[in-house]
Design a protein around this motif. Structure first.
Motif: not given
Length: 305
Positions: A201-218
């Motif tokens: 998506f080169p012409d878009k502002q891409v944002k992510f929602l991160i869902c996990s069953n394990v705590e993630q290192d930001s």
């Protein structure tokens, strides 16, 4: 009347199973009872106030808490195991076919165990799911308190029309053992996939929602605009359903999110494969072949589209 009389798998499995039974019930003017939904019923508007988890919803509902639902489930198991009524087992090693039950004059009261469909799950039955998607969605809406939290979370991401939100389901934990770790990926590998998806998506502002069953290192995800899910089973699933795309390992959790939200999903079956836009497919538009093996860890679906 069809009775889902076993607790097969976790939330995603049971929702997809329930959705299939609901669509079949609508098609054939049957009733479904789902005592196997006991510990999840309280999360959904169609089941929270109904002990029997009945579809179509009865005019008179019997309210119940989780304690009484478990009592009802155990009573159901006694009836099922004594085989006072017809018992249908959905096996892992041969096709299951609805055709026997399409003539409802032959169906009185049937108890079902198991959940893994062969015939039709990725072909014929999915057409029925899409056809009756609105009724299924209405019945399986999350309770309002969860939907409010989902709305608040998604408002942090959905800031303008140029934004593309990618939901990322990082399933680790139980996936280290599941099918001998076939679909266990490291957090670094998920980050690499996020980079690949962003490039689509080169012409878009891409944002992510991160869902996990394990705590993630930001720190691993600092280069991405992202927020973390609420780490609540229902809220994470329905937050994923409101994204524009979803990526994650093969899991009925994201399959149901894709179906509910009508959202294209890319399931990471080969972590080294290059992702293309064509790899994203809405769950109920998939087709596939099931590869059975007596060693269940070697059993898998091969998806095509």
């Amino acid at each position: 009347m069809l009775v889902i009389s076993a607790k097969s798998g976790q939330l995603g499995n049971r929702l997809i199973l329930f959705a299939h039974f609901i669509s079949f019930a609508i098609e054939n003017k049957l009733t479904v009872l789902n005592p196997g939904f006991a510990e999840y019923a309280e999360y959904f508007q169609g089941t929270a106030t109904d002990l029997f988890c009945c579809y179509p919803p009865p005019l008179l509902k019997i309210p119940a808490n989780r304690y009484w639902r478990e009592k009802y489930y155990k009573f159901n198991c006694i009836i099922r195991d004594k085989q006072w009524f017809e018992l249908e087992k959905i096996p892992r090693n041969k096709p299951f076919c609805w055709k026997y039950y399409q003539d409802n004059s032959r169906v009185k009261l049937v108890f079902f165990t198991g959940w893994l469909y062969r015939e039709g799950w990725f072909v014929e039955d999915l057409k029925k799911l899409r056809k009756h998607r609105n009724q299924i969605r209405e019945y399986l809406k999350p309770m309002k308190r969860y939907q409010v939290n989902v709305n608040n979370l998604m408002s942090k991401l959905r800031t303008d029309a140029n934004v593309v939100i990618i939901g990322v389901h990082i399933r680790q934990g139980d996936y280290q053992q599941h099918q001998d770790g076939r679909y266990f990926y490291t957090s670094e590998q998920y980050a690499e996939k996020m980079t690949s998806v962003k490039e689509l998506f080169p012409d878009k502002q891409v944002k992510f929602l991160i869902c996990s069953n394990v705590e993630q290192d930001s720190k691993l995800f600092n280069k991405f605009e992202h927020v973390k899910g609420n780490n609540q089973l229902i809220e994470d699933m329905f937050s994923l359903s409101e994204c524009d795309r979803i990526i994650g390992p093969p899991s009925t959790y994201t399959m149901f999110a894709s179906f509910y939200g009508d959202i294209p999903l890319y399931m990471i079956r080969n972590v080294n494969k290059e992702i293309s836009s064509d790899d994203f497919v809405i769950f109920d538009q998939w087709k596939g072949t099931f590869h059975y093996n007596d060693d269940w860890s070697k059993t898998y679906w091969e998806w095509t589209h």
